[in-house]
Write a protein that holds these residues in place. Structure first.
Motif, PDB file in Angstrom:
ATOM      1  N   LEU A  31       0.849  -1.193   0.000  1.00 22.99           N
ATOM      2  CA  LEU A  31       0.000   0.000   0.000  1.00 22.99           C
ATOM      3  C   LEU A  31       0.882   1.240   0.000  1.00 22.99           C
ATOM      4  O   LEU A  31       1.788   1.376   0.814  1.00 22.99           O
ATOM      5  CB  LEU A  31      -0.882  -0.025   1.267  1.00 22.99           C
ATOM      6  CG  LEU A  31      -1.966   1.047   1.345  1.00 22.99           C
ATOM      7  CD1 LEU A  31      -2.976   0.871   0.211  1.00 22.99           C
ATOM      8  CD2 LEU A  31      -2.660   0.976   2.708  1.00 22.99           C
ATOM      9  N   LEU A  32       0.652   2.113  -0.983  1.00 23.61           N
ATOM     10  CA  LEU A  32       1.415   3.363  -1.022  1.00 23.61           C
ATOM     11  C   LEU A  32       0.842   4.306   0.025  1.00 23.61           C
ATOM     12  O   LEU A  32      -0.344   4.240   0.342  1.00 23.61           O
ATOM     13  CB  LEU A  32       1.342   3.983  -2.424  1.00 23.61           C
ATOM     14  CG  LEU A  32       2.016   3.149  -3.518  1.00 23.61           C
ATOM     15  CD1 LEU A  32       1.788   3.770  -4.884  1.00 23.61           C
ATOM     16  CD2 LEU A  32       3.506   2.997  -3.245  1.00 23.61           C
ATOM     17  N   ASP A  33       1.690   5.209   0.504  1.00 25.06           N
ATOM     18  CA  ASP A  33       1.218   5.965   1.659  1.00 25.06           C
ATOM     19  C   ASP A  33       0.453   7.236   1.315  1.00 25.06           C
ATOM     20  O   ASP A  33       0.152   8.024   2.178  1.00 25.06           O
ATOM     21  CB  ASP A  33       2.375   6.247   2.633  1.00 25.06           C
ATOM     22  CG  ASP A  33       3.474   7.031   1.964  1.00 25.06           C
ATOM     23  OD1 ASP A  33       3.268   7.428   0.794  1.00 25.06           O
ATOM     24  OD2 ASP A  33       4.533   7.236   2.582  1.00 25.06           O
ATOM     25  N   HIS A  34       0.124   7.428   0.044  1.00 25.64           N
ATOM     26  CA  HIS A  34      -0.701   8.603  -0.212  1.00 25.64           C
ATOM     27  C   HIS A  34      -2.176   8.215  -0.258  1.00 25.64           C
ATOM     28  O   HIS A  34      -2.539   7.037  -0.331  1.00 25.64           O
ATOM     29  CB  HIS A  34      -0.263   9.346  -1.472  1.00 25.64           C
ATOM     30  CG  HIS A  34      -0.125   8.478  -2.668  1.00 25.64           C
ATOM     31  ND1 HIS A  34       1.038   8.425  -3.405  1.00 25.64           N
ATOM     32  CD2 HIS A  34      -0.992   7.621  -3.251  1.00 25.64           C
ATOM     33  CE1 HIS A  34       0.864   7.561  -4.384  1.00 25.64           C
ATOM     34  NE2 HIS A  34      -0.357   7.068  -4.301  1.00 25.64           N
ATOM     35  N   ASP A  35      -2.996   9.212  -0.237  1.00 27.37           N
ATOM     36  CA  ASP A  35      -4.430   8.993  -0.031  1.00 27.37           C
ATOM     37  C   ASP A  35      -5.151  10.153  -0.701  1.00 27.37           C
ATOM     38  O   ASP A  35      -4.986  11.303  -0.310  1.00 27.37           O
ATOM     39  CB  ASP A  35      -4.670   8.986   1.492  1.00 27.37           C
ATOM     40  CG  ASP A  35      -6.135   8.748   1.825  1.00 27.37           C
ATOM     41  OD1 ASP A  35      -6.991   9.120   0.994  1.00 27.37           O
ATOM     42  OD2 ASP A  35      -6.404   8.210   2.919  1.00 27.37           O
ATOM     43  N   TYR A  36      -5.846   9.839  -1.803  1.00 21.32           N
ATOM     44  CA  TYR A  36      -6.560  10.906  -2.511  1.00 21.32           C
ATOM     45  C   TYR A  36      -8.036  10.835  -2.180  1.00 21.32           C
ATOM     46  O   TYR A  36      -8.750   9.974  -2.695  1.00 21.32           O
ATOM     47  CB  TYR A  36      -6.393  10.760  -4.028  1.00 21.32           C
ATOM     48  CG  TYR A  36      -4.944  10.821  -4.493  1.00 21.32           C
ATOM     49  CD1 TYR A  36      -4.252  12.032  -4.508  1.00 21.32           C
ATOM     50  CD2 TYR A  36      -4.279   9.671  -4.903  1.00 21.32           C
ATOM     51  CE1 TYR A  36      -2.926  12.080  -4.929  1.00 21.32           C
ATOM     52  CE2 TYR A  36      -2.965   9.712  -5.327  1.00 21.32           C
ATOM     53  CZ  TYR A  36      -2.297  10.919  -5.338  1.00 21.32           C
ATOM     54  OH  TYR A  36      -1.000  10.976  -5.750  1.00 21.32           O
ATOM     55  N   ASP A  37      -8.483  11.716  -1.347  1.00 18.93           N
ATOM     56  CA  ASP A  37      -9.898  11.733  -0.931  1.00 18.93           C
ATOM     57  C   ASP A  37     -10.372  10.334  -0.564  1.00 18.93           C
ATOM     58  O   ASP A  37     -11.444   9.890  -0.968  1.00 18.93           O
ATOM     59  CB  ASP A  37     -10.776  12.281  -2.070  1.00 18.93           C
ATOM     60  CG  ASP A  37     -10.468  13.752  -2.315  1.00 18.93           C
ATOM     61  OD1 ASP A  37      -9.914  14.394  -1.406  1.00 18.93           O
ATOM     62  OD2 ASP A  37     -10.771  14.228  -3.424  1.00 18.93           O
ATOM     63  N   GLY A  38      -9.553   9.596   0.142  1.00 15.89           N
ATOM     64  CA  GLY A  38      -9.963   8.265   0.607  1.00 15.89           C
ATOM     65  C   GLY A  38      -9.624   7.154  -0.355  1.00 15.89           C
ATOM     66  O   GLY A  38      -9.812   5.982  -0.057  1.00 15.89           O
ATOM     67  N   ILE A  39      -9.127   7.529  -1.569  1.00 18.52           N
ATOM     68  CA  ILE A  39      -8.758   6.476  -2.522  1.00 18.52           C
ATOM     69  C   ILE A  39      -7.280   6.179  -2.336  1.00 18.52           C
ATOM     70  O   ILE A  39      -6.431   7.071  -2.399  1.00 18.52           O
ATOM     71  CB  ILE A  39      -9.028   6.941  -3.969  1.00 18.52           C
ATOM     72  CG1 ILE A  39     -10.517   7.212  -4.149  1.00 18.52           C
ATOM     73  CG2 ILE A  39      -8.551   5.874  -4.966  1.00 18.52           C
ATOM     74  CD1 ILE A  39     -10.866   7.850  -5.463  1.00 18.52           C
ATOM     75  N   LYS A  40      -6.967   4.894  -2.118  1.00 16.32           N
ATOM     76  CA  LYS A  40      -5.576   4.513  -1.894  1.00 16.32           C
ATOM     77  C   LYS A  40      -5.079   3.683  -3.077  1.00 16.32           C
ATOM     78  O   LYS A  40      -5.871   3.207  -3.884  1.00 16.32           O
ATOM     79  CB  LYS A  40      -5.460   3.721  -0.590  1.00 16.32           C
ATOM     80  CG  LYS A  40      -5.800   4.576   0.616  1.00 16.32           C
ATOM     81  CD  LYS A  40      -5.674   3.773   1.898  1.00 16.32           C
ATOM     82  CE  LYS A  40      -5.984   4.700   3.083  1.00 16.32           C
ATOM     83  NZ  LYS A  40      -5.972   3.941   4.339  1.00 16.32           N
ATOM     84  N   GLU A  41      -3.759   3.515  -3.152  1.00 14.50           N
ATOM     85  CA  GLU A  41      -3.180   2.851  -4.322  1.00 14.50           C
ATOM     86  C   GLU A  41      -2.240   1.742  -3.885  1.00 14.50           C
ATOM     87  O   GLU A  41      -1.456   1.909  -2.955  1.00 14.50           O
ATOM     88  CB  GLU A  41      -2.409   3.897  -5.130  1.00 14.50           C
ATOM     89  CG  GLU A  41      -2.034   3.446  -6.506  1.00 14.50           C
ATOM     90  CD  GLU A  41      -1.164   4.487  -7.217  1.00 14.50           C
ATOM     91  OE1 GLU A  41      -0.717   4.183  -8.321  1.00 14.50           O
ATOM     92  OE2 GLU A  41      -0.927   5.572  -6.647  1.00 14.50           O
TER      93      GLU A  41
END
Ligand code: HEC
Length: 214
Positions: A31-41
């Motif tokens: 899991l990458l540690d960024h978070d776009y409006d609740g969407i994770k990558e």
């Protein structure tokens, strides 16, 4: 382990090697540690089956470039040259098989009523009358009934004028593309048949070729 489960594990191993899919339940690891409006990558690797296809397209493109633009029988230039050479041969073969269509030396004036009538009709329908008049007495173009010719009064010369036109800038165009070979012979024959007739208002003779030759 029964046979079935052996199969399953072989298939599973194969699928795993083709996809390198990350095991379910352990997504945390990638899991990458960024978070776009609740969407994770998830940082999945590219699946090997897809990568292989990608490399194959690269290999094919190099092969294609060499074969089509470089050398080899698929070169577009070679293909074009081959086709042009074949076309040339076919034209030569056609000319050889139909000499009467291309050899002007074989032209003989018609003397029969039917072809002369056709020539007369063409003289009007192809607009020759506009410049040479219906009785061939001449107006913009020279008188075609006298024995003086600018470009020659025998059937081959007349045919040649009809095919290629008169001298540049004089107004007599080339009719090769709009009047068929047969029609040009009919026209030339008609003109010859009108030799020595007396037009209403004959234009003074032009040209210094006398025909029939004296
Ligand atoms: C736009 C006018 C014009 C039309 C249309 C025209 N001609 Fe001519 N024609 C001329 C002129 C001008 C000359 C003289 C050419 C030169 O001096 O080189 C000429 C020359 C000729 C000659 C050669 C005469 C000579 O003394 O050697 C023949 C034959 C002839 N025309 C036949 C025809 C026929 C047949 C047609 C119709 C298919 C035709 N012309 C249509 C203007 C015309």
């Amino acid at each position: 382990m029964n046979k079935n489960s052996e199969n399953t594990s072989w298939w599973k191993r194969f699928m795993k090697s083709m996809t390198k899919a990350h095991d379910l339940g352990t997504e945390e690891d990638i899991l990458l540690d960024h978070d776009y409006d609740g969407i994770k990558e998830l940082d999945n690797v590219l699946p090997p089956w897809w990568l292989a296809g990608f490399y194959i397209t690269i290999a094919i493109s190099i092969f294609y470039l060499i074969m089509v633009f470089g050398f080899g029988k698929y070169s577009q230039y070679d293909e074009l040259n081959d086709e042009m050479a074949t076309a040339k041969e076919e034209i030569e073969a056609y000319k050889a098989a139909n000499p009467q269509l291309f050899d002007d030396a074989n032209i003989v004036a018609f003397t029969d009523a039917e072809n002369l009538a056709k020539g007369k009709e063409l003289f009007t329908s192809k607009t020759c009358v506009v410049c040479h008049l219906a009785d061939l007495g001449g107006s913009i173009g020279p008188n075609l009934t006298d024995n003086k010719w600018i470009l020659g009064g025998d059937v081959k010369s007349i045919f040649n004028v009809l095919t290629n036109g008169g001298r540049p800038g004089k107004g007599m165009i080339a009719w090769e593309s709009t009047v068929t070979r047969e029609e040009r012979i009919q026209l030339a024959s008609y003109i010859i048949s009108m030799q020595g007739t007396t037009p209403a208002v004959p234009k003074p003779a032009e040209g210094d070729i006398v025909w029939p030759a004296e």
